[in-house]
Design an enzyme around this catalytic site. Structure first.
Site, mmCIF file in Angstrom:
data_model
loop_
_atom_site.group_PDB
_atom_site.id
_atom_site.type_symbol
_atom_site.label_atom_id
_atom_site.label_comp_id
_atom_site.label_asym_id
_atom_site.label_seq_id
_atom_site.Cartn_x
_atom_site.Cartn_y
_atom_site.Cartn_z
ATOM 1 N N GLU A 95 9.030 6.606 5.678
ATOM 2 C CA GLU A 95 10.247 6.018 5.104
ATOM 3 C C GLU A 95 10.761 4.870 5.979
ATOM 4 O O GLU A 95 11.960 4.646 6.096
ATOM 5 C CB GLU A 95 11.315 7.125 4.985
ATOM 6 C CG GLU A 95 12.120 7.132 3.726
ATOM 7 C CD GLU A 95 11.374 6.662 2.511
ATOM 8 O OE1 GLU A 95 10.524 7.399 2.018
ATOM 9 O OE2 GLU A 95 11.661 5.544 2.057
HETATM 10 C C1 LIG Z 1 2.670 12.578 6.152
HETATM 11 C C2 LIG Z 1 2.977 11.225 5.586
HETATM 12 C C3 LIG Z 1 3.612 11.120 4.355
HETATM 13 C C4 LIG Z 1 3.874 9.870 3.810
HETATM 14 N N1 LIG Z 1 4.426 9.773 2.553
HETATM 15 C C5 LIG Z 1 4.469 8.555 1.937
HETATM 16 C C6 LIG Z 1 4.821 8.439 0.547
HETATM 17 O O1 LIG Z 1 5.138 9.420 -0.125
HETATM 18 N N2 LIG Z 1 4.780 7.210 -0.015
HETATM 19 C C7 LIG Z 1 4.433 6.091 0.683
HETATM 20 O O2 LIG Z 1 4.418 5.019 0.112
HETATM 21 N N3 LIG Z 1 4.119 6.159 2.004
HETATM 22 C C8 LIG Z 1 4.114 7.363 2.633
HETATM 23 N N4 LIG Z 1 3.753 7.439 3.965
HETATM 24 C C9 LIG Z 1 3.445 6.223 4.698
HETATM 25 C C10 LIG Z 1 4.497 5.840 5.734
HETATM 26 O O3 LIG Z 1 5.695 5.454 5.105
HETATM 27 C C11 LIG Z 1 3.894 4.749 6.622
HETATM 28 O O4 LIG Z 1 2.889 5.355 7.397
HETATM 29 C C12 LIG Z 1 4.939 4.081 7.509
HETATM 30 O O5 LIG Z 1 5.814 3.322 6.728
HETATM 31 C C13 LIG Z 1 4.316 3.162 8.572
HETATM 32 O O6 LIG Z 1 3.340 2.330 8.027
HETATM 33 P P1 LIG Z 1 1.894 2.230 8.711
HETATM 34 O O7 LIG Z 1 1.394 3.628 8.889
HETATM 35 O O8 LIG Z 1 1.037 1.302 7.929
HETATM 36 O O9 LIG Z 1 2.173 1.637 10.138
HETATM 37 P P2 LIG Z 1 2.266 0.077 10.509
HETATM 38 O O10 LIG Z 1 3.002 -0.635 9.468
HETATM 39 O O11 LIG Z 1 0.910 -0.392 10.853
HETATM 40 O O12 LIG Z 1 3.159 0.120 11.815
HETATM 41 C C14 LIG Z 1 2.721 0.702 13.053
HETATM 42 C C15 LIG Z 1 3.845 0.735 14.045
HETATM 43 O O13 LIG Z 1 4.213 -0.591 14.380
HETATM 44 C C16 LIG Z 1 5.596 -0.710 14.572
HETATM 45 N N5 LIG Z 1 6.097 -1.818 13.704
HETATM 46 C C17 LIG Z 1 5.552 -2.281 12.569
HETATM 47 N N6 LIG Z 1 6.265 -3.312 12.086
HETATM 48 C C18 LIG Z 1 7.278 -3.524 12.920
HETATM 49 C C19 LIG Z 1 8.376 -4.443 12.971
HETATM 50 N N7 LIG Z 1 8.544 -5.377 12.029
HETATM 51 N N8 LIG Z 1 9.251 -4.341 13.988
HETATM 52 C C20 LIG Z 1 9.101 -3.406 14.930
HETATM 53 N N9 LIG Z 1 8.084 -2.516 14.938
HETATM 54 C C21 LIG Z 1 7.186 -2.576 13.961
HETATM 55 C C22 LIG Z 1 6.232 0.626 14.247
HETATM 56 O O14 LIG Z 1 6.508 1.314 15.453
HETATM 57 C C23 LIG Z 1 5.153 1.376 13.506
HETATM 58 O O15 LIG Z 1 5.223 2.745 13.747
HETATM 59 C C24 LIG Z 1 3.534 8.705 4.536
HETATM 60 C C25 LIG Z 1 2.922 8.811 5.794
HETATM 61 C C26 LIG Z 1 2.623 10.047 6.301
HETATM 62 C C27 LIG Z 1 1.898 10.120 7.623
#
Ligand SMILES: Cc1cc2nc3c(=O)[nH]c(=O)nc-3n(C[C@H](O)[C@H](O)[C@H](O)COP(=O)(O)OP(=O)(O)OC[C@H]3O[C@@H](n4cnc5c(N)ncnc54)[C@H](O)[C@@H]3O)c2cc1C
Length: 600
Positions: free
Chosen positions: A454
Site C-alpha cells: 500500500e
Molecule cells: C504480501 C503482499 C501483498 C500485496 N498485495 C498487493 C495487492 O493486493 N495489490 C497490489 O497492487 N499490490 C500488492 N502488493 C505490492 C506492494 O504494494 C508493492 O510491493 C509495494 O508497493 C512496493 O513496490 P515494489 O515491490 O515494486 O518495490 P519498489 O517499487 O521497487 O521499491 C523498493 C523500495 O525502494 C524504495 N522506494 C521506491 N521508490 C521510492 C521513492 N520515490 N522515494 C523513496 N523511496 C522509494 C522503498 O523503500 C521501497 O521499499 C503486495 C505485496 C506483497 C508483498
C-alpha cells in the site's frame, strides 16, 4: 498459544469520552449511533473475532495457502469463518444502506477491522479489500454495477481485489505495461501481468471483482512511460453482463501464489490477463487540449480514492497486530519467573520474581501499549475528520485537509510502530518467543508486510513532505498547527495538565521548526526533502500521539479507576520517554542530505 481479547473498553473510552460521538449525531451515518448501539456492535464483533477468527490464525499460518491445478485453496476453516463473518453482517457494515449495508461511518468500521487484524490478519484482508473495491465502484457511479455487482460484494458473496503492481512496477506505476484496448461495444480487453495481488484467487466465493489499472494505448497503439493514459477498470473473474447475468470465465488465470515471510493464510497471486473483458470506471477520458501536458488521467482519481482508504486500513493492521502482541507479552511477563527486582526480592518465598518487576520489561510493555493506544486514538480522530469532511459543517474543508494530512502518518507511523510493538511483545518471551511453538513470532512476521505494501513507508513519507505539506499554500500544516497550539492554549493554565502540556509543546515546537526548515530548504535542494521525509513523518507521528495522549490524560484526570489511571500512566510515559525523540528528530532533519548523498 497466543491469547486475544478485543479491546472493547478502550474503544468505548475513545468513542464516548475522548471523541464524544454523542455530540456528532449530525454527521453522515452517526444519526442512529447511540451509545447502546456502539456498545452492541463492539461487544458482538469482539466476541466474534475472539471465537471465530483468532483460533484459525495459527493454523492458517502453519498450513498456508495451496495452489493446485491453477486454483487457490485457502487454509482449513477459512471458508466457514468467512461465511460466518458475512452471515453476521460484518462485511457490509460500512456500505450505504441503499447498497444493502448498515451505513456505519469509518470510525466504526475501523474498530471492527482492527479486531480482524489482531485476531487473523490474513483472513481479515478479504473483507477489507472487498470494502475498498465496492467503495470505489460506488464512487465511480456506474448504474448497472451498483445494481448487480455492489450488492453481492456487500453481502460478501463476491470479494474484491486491487490490481496495481507489475513485476517491474510497484511504487513507480508510470512504468506499468498492462494495456486496455477499447472495443466497439465500449468494453475493453486487458492484456498484461499483475503480481502480488492479495486475494487474486481464492475458494471462498464463486466470483471475484478485480479492480485493475491499465494504460490505454495512443492512436498509434503505443503506451507511454507516464500516468497520462492510466485508467481504472472493473474486471470480473466470471463475466457479469450489464443486465446482471453471469457469463463465462473471463480471460484471467492465476499464474501462482507467493511463498512469504508472513500472512501465509492470505493468497498473494500472480494474475495473467489475457484478453480479459473489462469495463472502464470513472469519467470518460477527454482528449488533451493543444499543448496540455497531463501527469495523470481522470481514471486515476478512482484508484487514489481506493488507495487512501486502503492506506488507513493498513495503518490499522499495524495497530491490530501491535495490540495482540502487547497482550501476549504482558500476559507472559506476569507469569514467567526470572531474576529478582533491582530493589530486592518482591516474592522471597518464590524461587524468582515475576519478569514484569524489571524496569526494562516495564519499559518494553509501556512503549508497546502507548504506541498502540495512541495510534488507535489518532486513527479514530482521523476517521472522525473524514466524516466531518463529508458533512455540511463549516469546518468540513479543514477536516478533510487534516484527514488527508494524517493518512500517510496513520499508515507509516502506525505500521512502523505496530511492527515495533510486535517485536517488543515477542522480546518479552525471550528465546521462547523466537521459536514457533508459542505463536508470537507470527506477529512479527505478519506485521512486517504492513510497512511495505500500500505504498512503502518511505514513499508515504515522500507523499507527506512532497505533496501534502505544500498544497494550497501549506493550508493543511497550518490547520494542524492551529489544532496543536489551540489545545496548548486551552490547557496551559491548568496546573494538573502541566506535564502533558509541556510534552505537547516540546513536540509542536520541533515539528514547527522542521516544517519551516523544509519550507526554506526543500525547494532549493530536493535531496533535503527526500533525506528528511521519514524523520519528518515520524516527528509528526510522535507529535500527534503526544496530542492524543494529552487529550486522553485530560478526560482521565480525577476519575481514579483502573482504565483512567492506566491512561494517565501511558500519557506520562509518552511525555517523558517518547516526546524527547522530537528534538532529536529535528536535529536529524536539519542535518540535510549531504552525508546521505555520499553513498554512490
Ligand atoms: C504480501 C503482499 C501483498 C500485496 N498485495 C498487493 C495487492 O493486493 N495489490 C497490489 O497492487 N499490490 C500488492 N502488493 C505490492 C506492494 O504494494 C508493492 O510491493 C509495494 O508497493 C512496493 O513496490 P515494489 O515491490 O515494486 O518495490 P519498489 O517499487 O521497487 O521499491 C523498493 C523500495 O525502494 C524504495 N522506494 C521506491 N521508490 C521510492 C521513492 N520515490 N522515494 C523513496 N523511496 C522509494 C522503498 O523503500 C521501497 O521499499 C503486495 C505485496 C506483497 C508483498
Amino acid at each position: 498459544m497466543p491469547i486475544y481479547r478485543a479491546p472493547v473498553d478502550d474503544f468505548r473510552f475513545l468513542f464516548t469520552e475522548l471523541l464524544e460521538l454523542e455530540r456528532h449525531r449530525d454527521l453522515p451515518g452517526f444519526g442512529e449511533l447511540s451509545p447502546e448501539l456502539i456498545d452492541d456492535i463492539l461487544t458482538n464483533a469482539g466476541k466474534f473475532h475472539e471465537k471465530v477468527f483468532q483460533p484459525l490464525n495459527r493454523s492458517g499460518d502453519e498450513e498456508g495457502c495451496h495452489f493446485e491445478n491453477g486454483t487457490v485453496r485457502t487454509p482449513k476453516g477459512f471458508k466457514e469463518a468467512y461465511k460466518a463473518y458475512c452471515g453476521a453482517g460484518w462485511n457490509g457494515l460500512g456500505a450505504p444502506e441503499s447498497a444493502g449495508g448498515a451505513g456505519m461511518p469509518p470510525i466504526i468500521t475501523m474498530a471492527i477491522n482492527e479486531f480482524g487484524f489482531s485476531s487473523n490478519q490474513s483472513l481479515a484482508m478479504f473483507p477489507m479489500l472487498t470494502a475498498g473495491a465496492y467503495g470505489a465502484l460506488l464512487a465511480t457511479d456506474q448504474g448497472w454495477m451498483k445494481q448487480h455487482i455492489v450488492p453481492k460484494m456487500v453481502t460478501g458473496e463476491w470479494t474484491g481485489t486491487m490490481c496495481l503492481t507489475e513485476p517491474h512496477a510497484g511504487t513507480d506505476l508510470r512504468l506499468m505495461k498492462t494495456r486496455a484496448v477499447k472495443q466497439p461495444d465500449e468494453t475493453y480487453r486487458i492484456n498484461g501481468t499483475k503480481i502480488f495481488i492479495t486475494g487474486g484467487d481464492q475458494d471462498l466465493t464463486e466470483n471475484i471483482i478485480h479492480l485493475v489499472i491499465a494504460k490505454i494505448p495512443d492512436g498509434n497503439g503505443v503506451i507511454h512511460d507516464d500516468l497520462s493514459t492510466v485508467n481504472f477498470f472493473m474486471v470480473p473473474k466470471f463475466l457479469v453482463k450489464e443486465d446482471g447475468t453471469i457469463g463465462a470465465r473471463n480471460g484471467i488465470n492465476t499464474g501462482g501464489i507467493e511463498h512469504k515471510m508472513g500472512i501465509k493464510g492470505s493468497p498473494t497471486c500472480v494474475l495473467n490477463f489475457d484478453d480479459a473483458v473489462a469495463w472502464r470506471l470513472g469519467p470518460k477520458p477527454t482528449p488533451p487540449k493543444p499543448g496540455e501536458k497531463r501527469s495523470s488521467s481522470a481514471g486515476m482519481a478512482g484508484m487514489f480514492g481506493m488507495m487512501n482508504e486502503a492506506r488507513l486500513g493498513v495503518g490499522v493492521q499495524g495497530i491490530g497486530i501491535g495490540e495482540v502482541a502487547y497482550q501476549n507479552g504482558y500476559a507472559y511477563a506476569r507469569e514467567r519467573r526470572v531474576g529478582r527486582a533491582p530493589t530486592g526480592a518482591k516474592e522471597p518465598d518464590q524461587h524468582a520474581d515475576l519478569e514484569i518487576v524489571h524496569p526494562d520489561v516495564k519499559n518494553m510493555l509501556l512503549r508497546a501499549r502507548s504506541l498502540v493506544e495512541g495510534n488507535r486514538a489518532l486513527a479514530a480522530w482521523t476517521a472522525l475528520n473524514i466524516s466531518i469532511s463529508r458533512s455540511t459543517r463549516p469546518d468540513a474543508e479543514t477536516a478533510g485537509m487534516l484527514a488527508d494530512l494524517m493518512t500517510p502518518v496513520v499508515k507509516a507511523f502506525g505500521t512502523d510502530t505496530g511492527f515495533e510493538a510486535a517485536n517488543l511483545g515477542m522480546q518479552c518471551y525471550g528465546g521462547h518467543g523466537y521459536i514457533r511453538e508459542n505463536g508470537v513470532e507470527q506477529f512479527v512476521r505478519d506485521s512486517r508486510i504492513n510497512m511495505i505494501y500500500e505504498g512503502a513507508n518511505g514513499v508515504q513519507a515522500m507523499d507527506l513532505v512532497g505533496r501534502k505539506l505544500n498544497r494550497k499554500g501549506a493550508a493543511a500544516p497550518n490547520a494542524l498547527f492551529e489544532v496543536l497550539n489551540g489545545w496548548i492554549g486551552e490547557n496551559d493554565k491548568d496546573e494538573a495538565m502541566k506535564a502533558f502540556v509541556d510534552g505537547v509543546k516540546r513536540c509542536t515546537v520541533a515539528l514547527q521548526a522542521a516544517t519551516l526548515w523544509l519550507a526554506s530548504n526543500a525547494s532549493k535542494n530536493p535531496n533535503d526533502a527526500g533525506a528528511a521525509a521519514s524523520d519528518y513523518l515520524r516527528l509528526m507521528g510522535v507529535t500527534m500521539l503526544a496530542l492524543m495522549w494529552g487529550k486522553m490524560a485530560k478526560v482521565s484526570l480525577g476519575k481514579g479507576d483502573q482504565l483512567h489511571n492506566d491512561k494517565l500512566m501511558c500519557a506520562r510515559y509518552w511525555m517523558q520517554r517518547v516526546a524527547p525523540e522530537a528534538p532529536m528528530l529535528l536535529e536529524r532533519i536539519q542535518s540535510g542530505s549531504v552525508v546521505l548523498m555520499e553513498l554512490e
